[in-house]
Design a protein around this motif. Structure first.
Motif, PDB file in Angstrom:
ATOM      1  N   LEU A  40       4.641  -7.337   4.881  1.00 47.48           N
ATOM      2  CA  LEU A  40       4.088  -7.403   6.229  1.00 47.48           C
ATOM      3  C   LEU A  40       2.583  -7.189   6.135  1.00 47.48           C
ATOM      4  CD1 LEU A  40       4.525  -7.381   9.351  1.00 47.48           C
ATOM      5  CD2 LEU A  40       4.744  -4.915   9.153  1.00 47.48           C
ATOM      6  N   ARG A  41       1.808  -8.061   6.772  1.00 52.91           N
ATOM      7  CA  ARG A  41       0.350  -7.938   6.739  1.00 52.91           C
ATOM      8  C   ARG A  41      -0.093  -7.035   7.880  1.00 52.91           C
ATOM      9  NH1 ARG A  41      -4.399 -11.051   8.646  1.00 52.91           N
ATOM     10  NH2 ARG A  41      -6.041 -10.687   7.120  1.00 52.91           N
ATOM     11  N   LEU A  42      -1.018  -6.139   7.566  1.00 51.72           N
ATOM     12  CA  LEU A  42      -1.601  -5.231   8.545  1.00 51.72           C
ATOM     13  C   LEU A  42      -3.098  -5.514   8.619  1.00 51.72           C
ATOM     14  CD1 LEU A  42       0.089  -1.981   7.206  1.00 51.72           C
ATOM     15  CD2 LEU A  42       0.920  -3.446   9.028  1.00 51.72           C
ATOM     16  N   ILE A  94       0.816  -1.208   0.000  1.00 49.27           N
ATOM     17  CA  ILE A  94       0.000   0.000   0.000  1.00 49.27           C
ATOM     18  C   ILE A  94       0.854   1.264   0.000  1.00 49.27           C
ATOM     19  CG2 ILE A  94      -1.975  -1.099   1.084  1.00 49.27           C
ATOM     20  CD1 ILE A  94      -1.170   0.293   3.714  1.00 49.27           C
ATOM     21  N   GLY A  95       2.161   1.131   0.229  1.00 48.97           N
ATOM     22  CA  GLY A  95       3.048   2.288   0.214  1.00 48.97           C
ATOM     23  C   GLY A  95       3.557   2.602  -1.177  1.00 48.97           C
ATOM     24  N   CYS A  96       4.287   1.657  -1.766  1.00 54.22           N
ATOM     25  CA  CYS A  96       4.915   1.903  -3.067  1.00 54.22           C
ATOM     26  C   CYS A  96       4.098   1.374  -4.244  1.00 54.22           C
ATOM     27  CB  CYS A  96       6.308   1.283  -3.095  1.00 54.22           C
ATOM     28  SG  CYS A  96       6.326  -0.513  -2.960  1.00 54.22           S
ATOM     29  N   TRP A 143      -1.204  -4.938   2.874  1.00 55.62           N
ATOM     30  CA  TRP A 143       0.165  -5.432   2.816  1.00 55.62           C
ATOM     31  C   TRP A 143       1.119  -4.270   2.617  1.00 55.62           C
ATOM     32  CZ3 TRP A 143       0.893 -10.635   3.588  1.00 55.62           C
ATOM     33  CH2 TRP A 143      -0.260 -11.408   3.584  1.00 55.62           C
ATOM     34  N   LEU A 144       2.270  -4.345   3.297  1.00 58.45           N
ATOM     35  CA  LEU A 144       3.251  -3.261   3.279  1.00 58.45           C
ATOM     36  C   LEU A 144       4.649  -3.867   3.323  1.00 58.45           C
ATOM     37  CD1 LEU A 144       3.491  -0.067   3.621  1.00 58.45           C
ATOM     38  CD2 LEU A 144       3.720  -0.535   6.046  1.00 58.45           C
ATOM     39  N   HIS A 145       5.561  -3.314   2.519  1.00 60.28           N
ATOM     40  CA  HIS A 145       6.954  -3.753   2.623  1.00 60.28           C
ATOM     41  C   HIS A 145       7.472  -3.401   4.019  1.00 60.28           C
ATOM     42  CE1 HIS A 145       7.221  -3.765  -1.896  1.00 60.28           C
ATOM     43  NE2 HIS A 145       7.840  -4.879  -1.576  1.00 60.28           N
ATOM     44  N   PRO A 146       8.267  -4.249   4.627  1.00 63.38           N
ATOM     45  CA  PRO A 146       8.823  -3.921   5.950  1.00 63.38           C
ATOM     46  C   PRO A 146       9.963  -2.915   5.809  1.00 63.38           C
ATOM     47  CG  PRO A 146       9.556  -6.088   5.270  1.00 63.38           C
ATOM     48  CD  PRO A 146       8.598  -5.607   4.226  1.00 63.38           C
ATOM     49  N   ALA A 156       2.996   5.390   2.513  1.00 64.50           N
ATOM     50  CA  ALA A 156       1.606   4.997   2.779  1.00 64.50           C
ATOM     51  C   ALA A 156       0.896   6.048   3.624  1.00 64.50           C
ATOM     52  CB  ALA A 156       1.568   3.643   3.472  1.00 64.50           C
ATOM     53  N   VAL A 157       1.588   6.605   4.605  1.00 65.18           N
ATOM     54  CA  VAL A 157       0.995   7.657   5.437  1.00 65.18           C
ATOM     55  C   VAL A 157       0.768   8.914   4.608  1.00 65.18           C
ATOM     56  CG1 VAL A 157       1.416   9.178   7.410  1.00 65.18           C
ATOM     57  CG2 VAL A 157       1.943   6.743   7.575  1.00 65.18           C
TER      58      VAL A 157
END
Length: 139
Positions: free
Chosen positions: A58-60, A46-48, A84-87, A95-96
């Motif tokens: 990483l699952r959120l 969800i960030g990149c 999902w987000l890369h750690p 993402a923020v």
């Protein structure tokens, strides 16, 4: 022999290549069995916004006790809608900045627990009001 193989793989998506070249492997001799399993499922960060295998992300999820809070789920076992987000701190910051948490979880959520998981304090985007709770210990 093919029937016995499919009983063993239990419909896991295996395919059998009987002869010729199998994708990404050496040539096979006529009559040899070469079994290839499916690739790992892809998820989007969800960030990149890049796709990656879910083992690399990483699952959120929303916190089961507090639905307004998002928590990291490193074991990938918590119930509910996941994102999902890369750690990586860069993906978290992105993402923020893009307000991807509220979009992914379909509503306003607090991502402070994810910040703590990464050991960072990512600033909220400009124009967003953040309220800090008072501890009552200030004199």
């Amino acid at each position: 022999m093919a029937d016995r193989h499919h009983l063993r793989c239990r419909g896991q998506g295996c395919r059998i290549v009987r002869s010729g070249y199998a994708p990404g492997s050496k040539p096979i001799i006529q009559g040899q069995w070469n079994v290839h399993s499916k690739a790992q499922p892809l998820r989007t960060c969800i960030g990149c916004r890049q796709s990656a295998p879910r083992s690399a992300l990483l699952r959120l999820v929303r916190d089961p006790e507090d639905p307004q809070r998002v928590v990291a789920d490193p074991r990938r076992r918590l119930p509910g809608r996941g994102a999902w987000l890369h750690p990586d701190r860069a993906c978290l910051t992105q993402a923020v900045k893009r307000r991807a948490f509220s979009r992914a979880f379909r509503g306003a959520v607090e991502h402070a627990a994810v910040d703590d998981f990464f050991g960072t304090a990512v600033l909220a985007p400009a124009g967003t009001v953040t309220v800090q709770a008072e501890s009552g210990s200030e004199i």
